[in-house]
Design an enzyme around this catalytic site. Structure first.
Site, PDB file in Angstrom:
ATOM      1  N   ASP A 172       0.807  -1.228   0.000  1.00  0.00           N
ATOM      2  CA  ASP A 172       0.000   0.000   0.000  1.00  0.00           C
ATOM      3  C   ASP A 172       0.840   1.278   0.000  1.00  0.00           C
ATOM      4  OD1 ASP A 172       1.032  -0.046   2.552  1.00  0.00           O
ATOM      5  OD2 ASP A 172      -0.893   0.069   3.571  1.00  0.00           O
ATOM      6  N   TYR A 264      10.643   5.008   0.648  1.00  0.00           N
ATOM      7  CA  TYR A 264      11.654   4.074   1.148  1.00  0.00           C
ATOM      8  C   TYR A 264      13.006   4.256   0.479  1.00  0.00           C
ATOM      9  CZ  TYR A 264       8.415   1.387   4.014  1.00  0.00           C
ATOM     10  OH  TYR A 264       7.534   0.995   4.997  1.00  0.00           O
TER      11      TYR A 264
END
Length: 449
Positions: A172, A264
């Site tokens: 997600d 990330y």
């Protein structure tokens, strides 16, 4: 519209109540006949399940049945959809995953670098067993896997179940980022159409369009660099760690303005900065234990004590909504576009066909149909190939019980790079994961030079 029988594996997760609220919000798009929770930890699941029973009684009265169990046959028989969100080793092992690298001045993170390898080597075996169990009791069920580290798990499942067309790995995070894009644009997140490429937790948005085809990418870039970038999804909006993570996007867009990055990527592009920001005694795992876990359990206790949701605030989050929209598109052949993990097979033209890439795909009742990306340029290709090699080596290490492959993986990973450091981290992680990892052969201790 057929009503579905849904199984949630990992019913005791702190994300489960948010998932249930998402199922309530999406019940017109994804109507259910029954919901069943399955978890191996009866005590952890029971509290969440008892609270869920009350939520469903109030907000989903048309549901024909809600059940929870630790018996896999009872849980998995006659399922239409199985949502998987397991964490082998729990938060206690996650804390070790994050602390050990930090002791060696490397990134300590749940899914990136050494922490991701440790978590992955714990998860692979349980995921393989679980998929085999699901296929035994419900051969035709759709399996939507959220289990982290999704890239490593997806690579292992690709090898183990190469012909399973009803097994999909999803994450997600792209959607959570798009929630903030939607906030900038004043639109609903599901009105945006992303163009994206990469690996899980390692990708870039090349364009953000709306459903009329208007390109909003430059508007978003400008807003991020001039006004800042904040998380807006309910689950992370007030979390200090996530607020810092989204702020780092400003730096990434400034340094590499061609595309919009997955959050990330901060761990791979700025590993030294990430290490400096972390505290071994207050890792992200510890923050979750003291934060979200306590908050969710307190909320569940309140619901149970009141036998009502009247005195609590329940929120719908993107974690659940994204999974459910993907499931609905599969169930009813909607052909909606979502970012999911698929075997490459030419989607990104200059990456290996067997890479598990994360790209926009049409979601149909015959599975995902990835949209072609074409060739990617040298910088992105180089980064992705290094990360892909790391992921494949981790899975090789699992199947071959190979210390050498695990060492190669860590040495290759951008969050570590240094071979002596990689060896020290690996040896410490072997000691910490004796109950969970396969035995890695040729275990040679670090040599001091």
């Amino acid at each position: 519209m057929k009503k579905q029988n849904l199984v949630v594996v990992g019913g005791g997760s702190t994300y489960t109540i948010g998932m249930i609220m998402s199922l309530v919000a999406e019940k017109e798009q994804f109507p259910l006949r029954t919901i069943t929770f399955y978890d191996t930890n009866a005590d952890r699941q029971e509290k969440i399940a008892k609270a869920t029973e009350i939520i469903l009684r109030e907000k989903y009265p048309e549901l024909e049945g809600f059940y929870y169990t630790t018996d896999k046959e009872e849980a998995l028989t006659n399922a239409d959809f199985v949502f998987v969100q397991i964490r082998t080793g729990g938060l206690a092992m996650r804390e070790k995953d994050e602390q050990i690298p930090l002791r060696h001045e490397a990134v300590g993170q749940e899914t990136c670098g050494p922490g991701g390898m440790a978590y992955g080597l714990r998860s692979i075996g349980d995921m393989i067993d679980l998929v085999n169990d699901i296929r035994h009791y419900s051969p035709d069920a759709w399996i939507l896997n959220y289990t982290n580290p999704a890239a490593i798990v997806a690579e292992a499942l690709r090898r183990e179940f190469p012909d399973d067309q009803k097994l999909l790995n999803i994450c997600d995070m792209p959607a959570a980022i798009m929630v903030s894009y939607a906030g900038i644009l004043g639109k609903d997140v599901f009105d945006l159409v992303p163009e994206y490429f990469g690996l899980n937790h390692f990708g870039w948005f090349t364009k953000i369009l709306d459903k009329d085809g208007k390109d909003h990418t430059d508007t978003i870039k400008r807003a991020i660099t001039e006004d800042g970038f904040i998380p807006e999804d309910a689950e992370i909006a007030n979390d200090p760690s996530w607020i810092k993570t989204f702020k780092q996007v400003e730096q990434m867009v400034t340094d590499f303005p061609e595309y919009l990055p997955n959050t990330y990527l901060q761990y791979y592009l700025y590993p030294s900065q990430m290490v400096e920001k972390e505290d071994e005694n207050n890792t992200r795992a510890r923050q979750v234990i003291n934060g979200r876990e306590k908050r969710v359990h307190t909320l569940a206790d309140q619901i149970i004590a009141d036998n009502s949701t009247e005195n609590v605030e329940l929120e719908v989050d993107i974690h659940g909504r994204y999974m459910i929209r993907v499931a609905a598109s599969m169930a009813y052949n909607n052909g909606d576009i979502f970012i999911v993990m698929v075997e490459n097979n030419g989607t990104i033209a200059n990456l290996p066909d067997d890479a598990m890439v994360e790209v926009p795909s049409l979601i149909t009742n015959r599975g995902p149909k990835p949209l072609a990306v074409g060739h990617i340029s040298t910088f992105y290709k180089g980064l992705i190939e290094g990360q892909l090699a790391y992921e494949k080596l981790v899975v090789d290490a699992y199947y071959e019980n190979s210390y050498e492959k695990a060492l190669q993986a860590l040495t290759l990973n951008r969050t570590v790079v240094d071979a002596p450091r990689a060896r020290k981290i690996l040896d410490d992680m072997i000691d910490a994961n004796k109950e969970y990892w396969p035995k890695l052969h040729a275990n040679k201790k670090a040599v001091t030079v």
